[in-house]
Scaffold this motif. Sequence first.
Motif, PDB file in Angstrom:
ATOM      1  N   ARG A  96       0.815  -1.226  -0.108  1.00 45.67           N
ATOM      2  CA  ARG A  96      -0.037  -0.087  -0.027  1.00 45.67           C
ATOM      3  C   ARG A  96       0.997   1.323   0.100  1.00 45.67           C
TER       4      ARG A  96
ATOM      5  N   CYS B 174       1.923   1.532  -3.748  1.00 43.78           N
ATOM      6  CA  CYS B 174       0.816   1.992  -4.365  1.00 43.78           C
ATOM      7  C   CYS B 174       0.327   3.473  -4.268  1.00 43.78           C
TER       8      CYS B 174
ATOM      9  N   LYS C  82      -4.012   1.309  -7.440  1.00 45.35           N
ATOM     10  CA  LYS C  82      -4.626   0.632  -6.275  1.00 45.35           C
ATOM     11  C   LYS C  82      -3.756  -0.737  -6.260  1.00 45.35           C
ATOM     12  N   GLU C  83      -3.865  -1.486  -5.021  1.00 45.15           N
ATOM     13  CA  GLU C  83      -3.081  -2.507  -4.969  1.00 45.15           C
ATOM     14  C   GLU C  83      -3.225  -3.753  -6.041  1.00 45.15           C
TER      15      GLU C  83
ATOM     16  N   THR D 296      -3.921  -3.312  -9.035  1.00 46.20           N
ATOM     17  CA  THR D 296      -3.087  -3.055 -10.424  1.00 46.20           C
ATOM     18  C   THR D 296      -1.683  -3.360 -10.310  1.00 46.20           C
TER      19      THR D 296
END
Lengths: 201, 201
Positions: free
Chosen positions: B26, B29, B35-36, B38
């Motif tokens: 996180r 990202c 977003k995670e 991705t």
Amino acid sequence: MSTRDKIMDVALNMFSERGYEAVSIRDICGEVGIKESTLYYHFKNKKDILDSLIEKFRSHIDGLLLHVDEITEKPAKKGKKSDDISLQMVDSYMIDSYLFDPFCNLMLRLMMIEQFHNEEIRALYEKTLFTDPYEIQMNVFRKLAKAGAIPEKDVEWIVKETHSYMTMLTFKYLLNGDLTEKRKKAYYKEVHDFMARRFIA
Amino acid sequence: MSTRDKIMDVALNMFSERGYEAVSIRDICGEVGIKESTLYYHFKNKKDILDSLIEKFRSHIDGLLLHVDEITEKPAKKGKKSDDISLQMVDSYMIDSYLFDPFCNLMLRLMMIEQFHNEEIRALYEKTLFTDPYEIQMNVFRKLAKAGAIPEKDVEWIVKETHSYMTMLTFKYLLNGDLTEKRKKAYYKEVHDFMARRFIA
DNA sequence: GAATCTCCCTAACAATCGTTAGAGAGGCTT
DNA sequence: AAGCCTCTCTAACGATTGTTAGGGAGATTC
């Protein structure tokens, strides 16, 4: 060994290998053999363990530096070989009680890992690995110059070469991989060869 | 810059400062702006990011080493000052493209942090910081000896002194604290003084 | 004998960790 | 137009994180 000491011992071993944040309270407690809440009886939080280790290291090296000063202050005896003081100092004391000492060694590794996001640790790391050793060697070799063992004008470069050689070896053998007897011997041999070339031959 | 490259860039910056385990998916990202899930399209897991960084570094230094070999193979021109090749090599190329290069610098820090619980990283760290530079300098100075610039018997100790001095400076200025212009200049000045004393004066 | 202190426990808390299922938007090929 | 590929999203999962409330056994103090 008290529970508190056991916690600090286990924590240092884990911190110096995996890094402070990567080690969990449960990892430490599991190895020590206590429950998490017991750890919080001895330390107010996780950071407190790290701070206590740093404090212990601080007073440890303060003791070492005091002893080094004592040795250095003794007047160099005339007629003795020029390498007497320096070899006694550098070889015996600093190497054995500092670089080869398990506690100091692990603390140096810990500081090497944690220096990048902790200003206090960065300053202590720089002091104990670069500033202090350089200053100590300066004092020793200036003493030798005054006793007529080496020319005054050579002091600065002799110290720079000695210091950089020992620093490089420290990173190569002592702060790199496990601190095995083999590595200690390799370190010792190279330092000795350097000294022998410089002052004996 | 592609998303994948952006992830690797951000990850390297964070890993080299806080350590691999201390950085969360996180964190990365958030900084990249994705977003995670991705991230998991571009990398199969967290370890894959680290492995990709190592792989990139590997091919990067392979390119450097190839170029160093090319330069070294050129015959030393007679009548020129003895420091020509070594200074050109050591000063210009290795320092600029390796030690001062932001990517290499952060990778060295990352390897310094992660060497203790990752065998692969430990080996790469030892190779790129100790083995390779020593060997490169050996090749250069042996070349100089053959051209008659320095005595054959001095080669080993000249290399040891040069190598240890530069290694110490690397740890002191380049792998310690932020890589500022000030630190780079301090490094450069000390290397130059050393060279000047050795070969020019 | 009652009270206090020391040191450890069980059990839980909200927050964060790495990771995944499944959907949707835009461009490319048939 | 239909289908596929590329890339990103929402939303959630079980596990682990640092930390705390509260209790209990044993020794010490009053």
